[in-house]
Design an enzyme around this catalytic site. Structure first.
Site, PDB file in Angstrom:
ATOM      1  N   LYS A   1      -6.216   7.819  -0.418  1.00 35.69           N
ATOM      2  CA  LYS A   1      -6.818   8.387  -1.708  1.00 35.69           C
ATOM      3  C   LYS A   1      -7.550   7.318  -2.306  1.00 35.69           C
ATOM      4  O   LYS A   1      -8.576   7.636  -2.997  1.00 35.69           O
ATOM      5  CB  LYS A   1      -5.438   8.725  -2.535  1.00 35.69           C
ATOM      6  CG  LYS A   1      -5.905   9.491  -3.723  1.00 35.69           C
ATOM      7  CD  LYS A   1      -4.830   9.843  -4.649  1.00 35.69           C
ATOM      8  CE  LYS A   1      -4.486   8.696  -5.638  1.00 35.69           C
ATOM      9  NZ  LYS A   1      -3.438   8.800  -6.698  1.00 35.69           N
TER      10      LYS A   1
ATOM     11  N   ASP B   1      -5.219  13.769  -5.680  1.00 34.59           N
ATOM     12  CA  ASP B   1      -4.186  13.300  -6.704  1.00 34.59           C
ATOM     13  C   ASP B   1      -3.244  14.578  -7.129  1.00 34.59           C
ATOM     14  O   ASP B   1      -3.495  15.641  -6.575  1.00 34.59           O
ATOM     15  CB  ASP B   1      -4.720  12.715  -7.707  1.00 34.59           C
ATOM     16  CG  ASP B   1      -5.256  13.473  -8.952  1.00 34.59           C
ATOM     17  OD1 ASP B   1      -5.572  14.867  -8.483  1.00 34.59           O
ATOM     18  OD2 ASP B   1      -5.720  13.045 -10.025  1.00 34.59           O
TER      19      ASP B   1
END
Ligand code: SF4
Length: 218
Positions: A129, A148
């Protein structure tokens, strides 16, 4: 066209409609962390875990001024770093991540943040991420989609996937959207998730997607 192919085409059309509407709704959607170079974005992204971007933006100017590059950060006294970042929460762990990342960037990459997924995820404290955030926003490369909590929640609510694991959500989203829109897509979903499609009580009546969203409450 088989039923499966028809379903795939319909889902892609649904995805593009969502993208188009969110683009019109949030023409200024962008990374909400303040940064001037890849290292600053990497630091800010590590600090943003379990913390708002606003809070991160309050502490980073002093931190960046005092420790302006990877060697300086790597050599810093941990207690000094903790003092700068205390209000972002989990400050001891975040300090360890920052110092480890800075040491690796200094030793392995001559102080420059690398620009490949492989090298980024090999840095301590950097997962896929975070690497996607850096590649998409500091280097302008669409290697993947940042998933997220907002992107994950909205992807399910909007019927784009039923997966909840971030990597599986990312794998589901990538073929639905044009590659050059991957970084923007994350910003748009995050903007919408923070303002309208909030976790507890989504404001469906005010949502530009409410006529095409399978989870709409209106
Ligand atoms: S209609 Fe409601 S659930 Fe669907 S995206 Fe909009 S706010 Fe979220």
């Amino acid at each position: 066209m088989s039923t499966r192919e028809k379903r795939g085409a319909a889902l892609k059309a649904h995805a593009l409609e969502i993208l188009g509407r969110l683009k019109s709704e949030y023409p200024d959607a962008d990374c909400e962390l303040n940064f001037e170079n890849p290292l600053q974005l990497l630091i800010a992204t590590i600090l943003s875990a379990q913390c708002t971007d606003k809070r991160v933006n309050l502490v980073t100017p002093d931190l960046f001024r005092a420790l302006p590059d990877a060697p300086a950060l790597a050599a810093a006294d941990p207690e000094k770093v903790e003092d700068f970042i205390r209000t972002t929460g989990f400050f001891r762990n975040k300090t360890k991540s920052l110092l480890g990342m800075a040491a690796a960037v200094t030793e392995r990459h001559g102080g420059n943040v690398p620009s490949t997924m492989e090298e980024l995820v090999a840095l301590p404290g950097v997962g896929r991420k975070t690497a996607n955030v850096i590649l998409g926003n500091a280097f302008g490369m669409n290697e993947g989609v940042v998933v997220d909590t907002h992107v994950g929640r909205l992807s399910v609510r909007l019927g784009l996937t039923s997966e909840t694991d971030p990597v599986k959500v990312e794998t589901a989203l990538m073929p639905l959207f044009p590659r050059d829109a991957w970084a923007l897509l994350s910003h748009l979903l995050i903007f919408h998730g923070r303002r309208i499609c909030i976790a507890r009580n989504p404001k469906c009546a005010d949502c530009v997607l409410n006529d095409i969203c399978p989870s709409s409450r209106v």
